[in-house]
Enzyme design. Structure first.
Site, short mmCIF file in Angstrom:
data_model
loop_
_atom_site.label_atom_id
_atom_site.label_comp_id
_atom_site.label_asym_id
_atom_site.label_seq_id
_atom_site.Cartn_x
_atom_site.Cartn_y
_atom_site.Cartn_z
N LYS A 116 0.88 -1.16 0.00
CA LYS A 116 0.00 0.00 0.00
C LYS A 116 0.92 1.21 0.00
O LYS A 116 1.60 1.49 0.99
CB LYS A 116 -0.91 0.02 1.22
CG LYS A 116 -1.80 1.26 1.26
CD LYS A 116 -2.49 1.42 2.60
CE LYS A 116 -3.15 2.79 2.68
NZ LYS A 116 -3.71 3.08 4.03
N GLY A 177 -8.06 9.12 9.57
CA GLY A 177 -8.47 9.13 10.97
C GLY A 177 -9.49 10.18 11.34
O GLY A 177 -9.83 10.32 12.52
N ALA A 203 -9.34 5.78 4.05
CA ALA A 203 -9.20 6.93 4.94
C ALA A 203 -10.48 7.75 5.06
O ALA A 203 -11.10 8.09 4.06
CB ALA A 203 -8.05 7.84 4.51
N GLY A 204 -10.84 8.04 6.31
CA GLY A 204 -11.92 8.98 6.58
C GLY A 204 -13.25 8.37 6.96
O GLY A 204 -14.14 9.08 7.42
N ASN A 225 -9.21 1.71 9.45
CA ASN A 225 -8.49 1.34 10.66
C ASN A 225 -9.06 2.05 11.88
O ASN A 225 -9.63 1.44 12.77
CB ASN A 225 -7.00 1.65 10.52
CG ASN A 225 -6.21 1.24 11.75
OD1 ASN A 225 -6.07 0.07 12.02
ND2 ASN A 225 -5.72 2.21 12.52
N THR A 226 -8.94 3.37 11.91
CA THR A 226 -9.35 4.14 13.09
C THR A 226 -10.82 3.94 13.45
O THR A 226 -11.16 3.85 14.63
CB THR A 226 -9.08 5.64 12.86
OG1 THR A 226 -7.70 5.82 12.51
CG2 THR A 226 -9.37 6.46 14.10
#
Length: 277
Positions: A116, A177, A203-204, A225-226
């Protein structure tokens, strides 16, 4: 997977939009949810979330791994590589040179030749440096890496990455995040329409509705992830995200009704099946 219609099973292949399997670099995945490894309170929670999400792709930050750790102290101990494709990432790299070096290190360590690709251009927003990303991708593709680049929601940049041989493109939904969800759905839709390689929103994403929305736009997969790791109850969120991704994909394949400015009767008096009207 099948759709039930009037008591009969209708294969998804016969639906208006063909539900093609997620295929990246020749490998077919049943799950369209990719998950990270950072920010968890402990490795056991991380592993449980991976299992409940039913993910088949897990990304790890090469530059943040403790390469000296072994046994249960090692991150890799908690990832079932017999069923999960490891996706090393170049997080915390700020130039093409750094990213290429990190990707090569991942390969030398036997992690994977999948990468990635992240080349950050701004420390506040963590937005990618598109120019450096393109430069690094060109080098890594030529060296035989399976490159999945994190990039802005820019259809031109995504097409350039596809044309140079990247296995997928990973446009951001919002800053890493942030949990803001998809800020520019039309941009994502344009990328989906233009791309011939899988589009993975990265992301986001903040909650399940964000994940479902991304899939309803036609994205092939989501990496997060977050949203899971920092949820009040990470394992429950992992399950929610799995279901949301599945539901969003089903909705995309089914085909939503058009939006209308005015009401449309749910029980019309004309056009009824078998009414003779």
């Amino acid at each position: 997977m099948n759709l039930e219609l009037k008591g009969e099973l209708l294969p998804l292949e016969e639906a208006p939009i063909i539900n093609k399997p997620l295929r990246i670099a020749g490998r077919v995945f049943q799950s369209r949810l990719m998950v990270g490894t950072g920010k968890y309170t402990d490795f056991e929670t991380m592993q449980n979330c991976h299992q409940l999400a039913e993910t088949e792709v897990v990304t790890v930050a090469v530059r943040r791994m403790d390469l000296k750790a072994s046994g249960e102290k090692s991150l890799l101990h908690w990832i079932d590589r017999s069923r999960i494709q490891l996706l090393p990432n170049t997080a915390a790299c700020y130039s093409a040179e750094e990213a290429v070096r990190t990707a090569r290190l991942a390969a030398e360590l036997g992690l994977s030749n999948w990468i990635k690709l992240e080349v950050i251009g701004d420390t506040k927003t963590l937005f990618p440096d598109v120019e450096e990303t393109l430069k690094a991708a060109r080098i890594l593709v030529k060296e035989g890496f399976v490159v999945l680049p994190y990039v802005t929601d820019d259809v031109v940049a995504c097409k350039k990455l596809e044309d140079m041989g990247c296995a997928a493109v990973m446009p951001l939904a919002a800053p890493i995040g942030s949990g803001l969800g998809i800020r520019n759905p039309n941009n994502i839709r344009l990328i989906v329409e233009a791309a011939k390689v899988p589009v993975v929103v990265d992301a986001g994403v903040g909650t399940a509705s964000d994940a479902a929305f991304a899939m309803e736009l036609g994205c092939d997969a989501i990496l997060m992830n977050t949203a899971i790791a920092e949820a009040k109850h990470p394992t429950r969120m992992a399950q929610a995200m799995r279901m949301a991704v599945e539901a969003g994909r089903e909705a995309f394949v089914a085909g939503r009704i058009p939006m209308r400015a005015y009401a449309s009767a749910s029980s019309p008096m004309t056009g009824l099946v078998g009414s003779g009207v």
